[in-house]
Structure formats: C-alpha cells, structure tokens
Design a protein around this motif. Structure first.
Motif, PDB file in Angstrom:
ATOM      1  N   HIS A   2      63.654  55.652  28.216  1.00  0.00           N
ATOM      2  CA  HIS A   2      63.276  54.530  29.081  1.00  0.00           C
ATOM      3  C   HIS A   2      61.901  53.986  28.683  1.00  0.00           C
ATOM      4  O   HIS A   2      61.704  52.783  28.612  1.00  0.00           O
ATOM      5  CB  HIS A   2      63.213  54.973  30.550  1.00  0.00           C
ATOM      6  CG  HIS A   2      64.548  55.054  31.226  1.00  0.00           C
ATOM      7  ND1 HIS A   2      65.361  53.960  31.381  1.00  0.00           N
ATOM      8  CD2 HIS A   2      65.203  56.089  31.814  1.00  0.00           C
ATOM      9  CE1 HIS A   2      66.470  54.325  32.030  1.00  0.00           C
ATOM     10  NE2 HIS A   2      66.397  55.615  32.297  1.00  0.00           N
ATOM     11  N   HIS A  46      75.115  59.565  30.033  1.00  0.00           N
ATOM     12  CA  HIS A  46      75.282  58.170  29.607  1.00  0.00           C
ATOM     13  C   HIS A  46      74.526  58.008  28.303  1.00  0.00           C
ATOM     14  O   HIS A  46      73.794  58.909  27.896  1.00  0.00           O
ATOM     15  CB  HIS A  46      74.754  57.200  30.673  1.00  0.00           C
ATOM     16  CG  HIS A  46      73.347  57.522  31.114  1.00  0.00           C
ATOM     17  ND1 HIS A  46      72.260  57.395  30.279  1.00  0.00           N
ATOM     18  CD2 HIS A  46      72.864  58.016  32.272  1.00  0.00           C
ATOM     19  CE1 HIS A  46      71.183  57.777  30.909  1.00  0.00           C
ATOM     20  NE2 HIS A  46      71.512  58.177  32.127  1.00  0.00           N
ATOM     21  N   PHE A 102      72.219  54.998  25.800  1.00  0.00           N
ATOM     22  CA  PHE A 102      71.015  54.185  25.985  1.00  0.00           C
ATOM     23  C   PHE A 102      71.115  52.873  25.249  1.00  0.00           C
ATOM     24  O   PHE A 102      71.860  52.750  24.271  1.00  0.00           O
ATOM     25  CB  PHE A 102      69.767  54.935  25.520  1.00  0.00           C
ATOM     26  CG  PHE A 102      68.889  55.294  26.671  1.00  0.00           C
ATOM     27  CD1 PHE A 102      67.946  54.389  27.119  1.00  0.00           C
ATOM     28  CD2 PHE A 102      69.049  56.492  27.342  1.00  0.00           C
ATOM     29  CE1 PHE A 102      67.164  54.690  28.223  1.00  0.00           C
ATOM     30  CE2 PHE A 102      68.270  56.799  28.441  1.00  0.00           C
ATOM     31  CZ  PHE A 102      67.326  55.899  28.876  1.00  0.00           C
TER      32      PHE A 102
HETATM   33 ZN   LIG Z   1      67.929  56.930  32.960  1.00  0.00          ZN
END
Ligand SMILES: [Zn+2]
Length: 602
Positions: A343, A398, A400
């Motif tokens: 992130h 998940h 990215f």
């Molecule tokens: Zn995240």
C-alpha cells in the motif's frame, strides 16, 4: 525468493480467487467461514445502518458500559463494557475444536474479539488500540506553524519548551467512569538537553533517554480510571524526531498491553500474556504499521520504514517462539508486511505513479522487495522443519495493483441526478449531511458499495422494491461501466456485481446492492467512501497510500502455494476451510460453498 520458487517447483503455485469485493475483512471472512459475505455478513470495511445512514466499522463493536450510577464527577458502571464480534458463521478452528484437533491461529484478520476457542488464538486486523480506535498516534510539537488538531489516524498537539522541559499528557481511553467521559490522561515530562540532540522522557516510574532519530522500546503506561479500582494498562513507543531547534516527538497509538489486556484479544485469555513473556511486548492493534503517520507527514519514508520493520521483527520473533511448538493439528500465522507495505511503497516501484520520484525510488525502491525476501526467509524456516505428513498452504487473500486515480462515486451519482442535495445545506463533514433523501435514489458507501434508497429498508427510502429497483440498478450499472477517465481514456470501472448474484446465505440482503469493481489503477476516493462529495469525479491520488486492491476482484487475485499438488483448476478463498477439513477427514459443515483443492485426502 528462492524458497517460494522451490515450493512452486516441488508442489503447486496457483492464482487464488479473492472475495467480492477484494477487501481484507471480507476476504479473510471468506477463508474463515468457507462462505461468502451472504454467509458471514462482512461486505466492506464500512457498513451503514439503513435507518440512520451512519457508517460504522463492519467487523466489531466496542461499547462502554451503559448503565451506572453518577457520584459527583464519577460514573460507577454497573456491568462492564463489551466488545462484540459482528462476523457471522462458524470459524474453521471452532470446527477443529469440535473434533479435538489442536490449533494455533495467529492474528487472522476479522477475528476481534476472538471467538470462543479451545486453541491458541490472537486477534489481528480489527483489534482497536486502548482508545478504542483503529490506531491514533500523537505528535507533540512546539512548531507554531504546524496546525494542532486531529488528522486521520492521529492527533497533533502543540507543546512548549520551557527551561528545556516539556510537560505533556499521554491520551488514554475515554474515561466512562467520569461524567461526560473525558479521555483519561497521564502526564509525562521531556527534558531536552540544551546542547546535544538528546532528550529524557519520564513517564510514571520509567525513564528513557532518546537521541534524535531514535525509537524507544515499549513503555508501559497505566491509566487511572477510578483510582485503584478501574485502571487499564497500555504500551506505547516514543520516537524523538527532533530535539531542537524544533521539538518534535511522536508517540505510537497506545496499544492494549498483551500482558494485561483491557479488552479480550486472545484465547485462552492468558495466551497474549504468555506470548509477551516469551517473545517480548508487541503491537496488539489490528493494523500495526503506522501508515496514517506517513500519510499525515508526521513520519517520513525512512521513519515509517523503521516502524514497519519493527512490526515484522516482532512477528518473526513470535513466529520463532511459536512454530517450533507445532507438532500436530493446524498452525496458521498471518504476516501483515506485504499488504501494508505494498500500500505505502507502490509509488516507488512504479514510474507511472503520479508520486513516483526518481531520487526516492533510488533510495527506497528496494524496500518492498526486501519485505518479500524476509517472508521468503520465513518460508525457508518452515520448509526446513516440514515432514512428509504435513500439508503446507501459503496464501494471500488478494493481490495488488497501483492506485493512481480516485473515483468519487457519490459525486458521480450527484452529477448524474441520482442524489439531490438540500439547498443551502451546512458544511458539515458528517456522512450525507446535506442529502435530500426524499429526492435521492442511490448512494455510495464503503470502498465498493452502492446502495439503492429503498422504500421499507432505508428510513426515507423512495425506490420501490421489485421492478423499479431492478430497473434502476441496471441503469446505474450500465452508465457506470461506460464512464471514462478523460485523462487516460480508460474505463474507471470494469465490473459491477449485483448482490443478488454474488452472495448466497442468510445475510445476502444486508450488504450493498451493487459491488463496484474499479479498473486497475482506480479506487474509490477517501471522502466518497464516508458519504461526502468532493468537487471532482476523478482526482489524482496524492496520498503515500499508493497501491491498493479494492477493485474489480478478477484483476487482483491472491496466490496459493502448497507442497502438494493442487488439483482444483480455479481455487478460491472459500475452498481453504474445506481443504483444511479434508486433511482431517472432517465432514464439511452445511452452508460451506467451496471444496478441498486436493482431490484426495493425505
Ligand atoms: Zn490491503
């Protein structure tokens, strides 16, 4: 990543279908329960109450005691405060418990407070700090130019250096024992060396000396709520950013002390205490990486990186204590580093990112790969200890993608006539403060949710359920899929799922009506998520939070590796619990959607 390569070669390496939408609380709940959001009721980080339209965090609720007696300034509670887990559905380790299979579940997201269990569990993402927030740092500064006040995830407080001393307060939980519930505070003193860049911090009976640019270890703090009766303990870390000419001191969010937790964070109750004895104190707040301090400019890249490395070091220390104890059953361990640091550091690995900076990329571009290599080392330790009877699963919930541009869904709905604002409304920041609900047909809330203002469900719903709602959903879906970002000429949204298609189970009706799947590079803007209306539909992402995954779920699959051959051609998060059960010959509980990814049991 030699160990990942070796595992992929020896066993299997596949894409893992993530949840709709691909947000961590939803994705991990899919894994935990073997059901989708229709079965576990977690649809987004943020849900709304259809009657008040106020947003709230979806996974847990912490409430102070409600009843009590007022005695002067004191409020003596009757009964204690509660923390309530809002996820539904049985966790896979509860079923393991039923079958007497030993298990350790370390920091799995969306398990706060931890469900009752016989095994060892420690809560992770979703666990609040001692103030009951998801992490509030404090920054003390004598710089009159920096604006004191609340920032996202923190508070900036102005202090004065007088005779080389700073007197300040550490801010604790709201004191529900006191009338009006003011926050409890504990004073501390900082003595700044007049010549050298060094300061001494004194808090309760502890003294710490920090050089400029140095972090303290964990410092214990006890907040007095009612003297001698209702005290709570926390831990925090100090960072002396600057001694002079400016005084700048960062204090981490005050974490729940694992040695004496004020709220339930583990099973058995004393497990967190034992861990702190064996592996030292550690961050207990859900997302431990202080991404908010980096976003607020309170910590710079280097400082945030030191903090994020500390988090991984703590996790590795605990892993080294716990993993050798694993003899049989199930051992689950969650590492947060790849998620949070992807992130924050995507902007330094992607030259196309609006915040890419060559100089910084040269300095910190290897940061993210470093974190991957550390996780590879952990995998090496695991593989070195593995015997032939043990199945290894390595997975991410998940994938990215870059986050270049924000899409303000509510602004789009407003500009396209689906939302009407009251004329001359207030400038309040409260969710949907100025919305005229009698003339509003749809609204966005959360990272991927779009709701119809439905009669009978929303308090001032105007859209008739049935044909009218159905036609509206079709119309909005059609229009949103056609939206182009004029800057790139790309579609902003590549996929929209109807809740009625995506979800099965008893809670299928409780989430959003449409799940908006953004294109790679796009995400819902921060303000639209909470029901606000920035001027522009599209905005450049200028926050260091530069990579994301809250998009079209088909664009951000997770990964699944195993030391065994994975037979499933399209494994999915909901297959993991059934896979674990199959290893122990446990009949799959009703309501689970998936199936084991292996065609035979071990
Ligand atoms: Zn995240």
């Amino acid at each position: 990543m030699p160990n990942f390569s070796a595992l992929a070669k020896r066993g299997s390496f596949k894409q893992l279908t993530t949840s709709i939408p691909p947000q961590s609380p939803v994705a991990w709940s899919n894994l935990i329960t073997g059901m989708n959001a229709g079965g576990h009721g977690i649809f987004d980080f943020i849900h709304r109450d259809p009657k008040t339209l106020q947003p709230y965090f979806s996974t847990s609720r912490v409430e102070p005691p409600r009843r009590g007696i007022h005695l002067g300034n004191w409020f003596i509670p009757l009964g204690s405060g509660t923390a309530e887990q809002l996820r539904h559905g049985k966790a896979f380790w509860e079923t393991l418990d039923d079958y007497g299979i030993p298990n350790t579940i370390f920091r799995i997201p969306a398990n706060f407070p931890p469900v009752k269990a016989k095994g060892f569990t420690l809560s992770g993402m979703g666990t609040p700090d001692l103030r009951g927030t998801y992490g509030t740092f404090t920054f003390y500064t004598d710089d009159s130019l920096s604006t004191a006040g609340a920032v996202e995830g923190g508070e900036i407080l102005s202090v004065q250096v007088e005779n080389s001393q700073v007197h300040a307060n550490l801010i604790g939980p709201d004191n529900t024992f006191r009338k009006g519930s003011p926050p409890a505070t504990e004073p501390f003193t900082v003595s700044v060396d007049p010549l050298d860049p060094v300061a001494k911090i004194e808090l309760q009976d502890q003294k710490v000396i920090l050089k400029e640019g140095e972090w303290s270890d964990w410092i214990n703090v006890e907040f007095q709520l009612i003297p001698f009766i209702g005290n709570v303990r926390g831990i925090c870390r100090f960072y002396l950013k600057q001694a002079h000419p400016r005084f700048e001191l960062y204090v981490s969010p005050v974490n729940i002390d694992p040695a004496a937790p004020a709220l339930p964070i583990s099973t058995p109750k004393n497990y967190s205490h034992e861990l702190s004895e064996e592996a030292g104190e550690f961050y207990t707040q859900g997302i431990s990486e202080d991404t908010k301090a980096l976003s607020a400019g309170v910590l710079d890249d280097k400082e945030y990186l030191e903090q994020a490395r500390t988090v991984l070091a703590e996790h590795r220390r605990i892993f080294d204590v716990e993993f050798p104890k694993f003899k049989k059953g199930v051992f689950f361990f969650y590492f947060s580093s790849l998620d949070l640091n992807s992130h924050m550091f995507w902007r330094l690995i992607d030259p196309k990112h609006p915040q890419y900076d060559t100089t910084r990329a040269a300095e910190y571009g290897s940061t993210l790969p470093d974190f991957y290599q550390q996780i590879d080392q952990v995998l090496g330790e695991v593989m070195g200890r593995l015997d032939d009877h043990t199945t290894l699963l390595v997975l991410s919930d998940h994938g990215f993608a870059p986050y270049y541009r924000s899409f303000n869904l509510n602004t789009w709905l407003l500009n396209n006539g689906y939302i009407t604002l009251k004329s001359g409304g207030s400038s309040s920041n409260e969710a949907f403060a100025n919305v005229d609900w009698s003339r509003t047909r749809a609204y966005g809330l959360g990272l991927n949710g779009l709701y119809i203002n439905l009669r009978g469900r929303e308090r001032q719903g105007i859209v008739e359920p049935g044909a009218q709602a159905d036609a509206l959903l079709k119309e909005i879906k059609h229009k949103l899929l056609a939206v182009r970002d004029l800057q790139s000429n790309l579609a902003a949204i590549t996929r929209i799922d109807r809740a009625s298609d995506a979800y099965q189970g008893p809670y299928a009706q409780q989430g959003p009506d449409l799940l908006v799947g953004y294109n790679r590079g796009y995400r819902a803007g921060r303000q639209t998520i909470l029901g606000n209306f920035p001027v522009d539909i599209f905005e450049d992402n200028t926050n260091p939070w530069s990579g994301d995954h809250c998009m079209d779920y088909t664009l951000v699959p997770g990964v699944l590796l195993s030391n065994r051959t994975i037979d499933a051609s399209n494994p999915s998060l909901t297959d993991i619990a059934p896979t674990i059960f199959a290893q122990f010959g446990i009949t799959q509980p009703d309501g689970m959607m998936g199936r084991s990814v292996f065609s035979s049991t071990h």
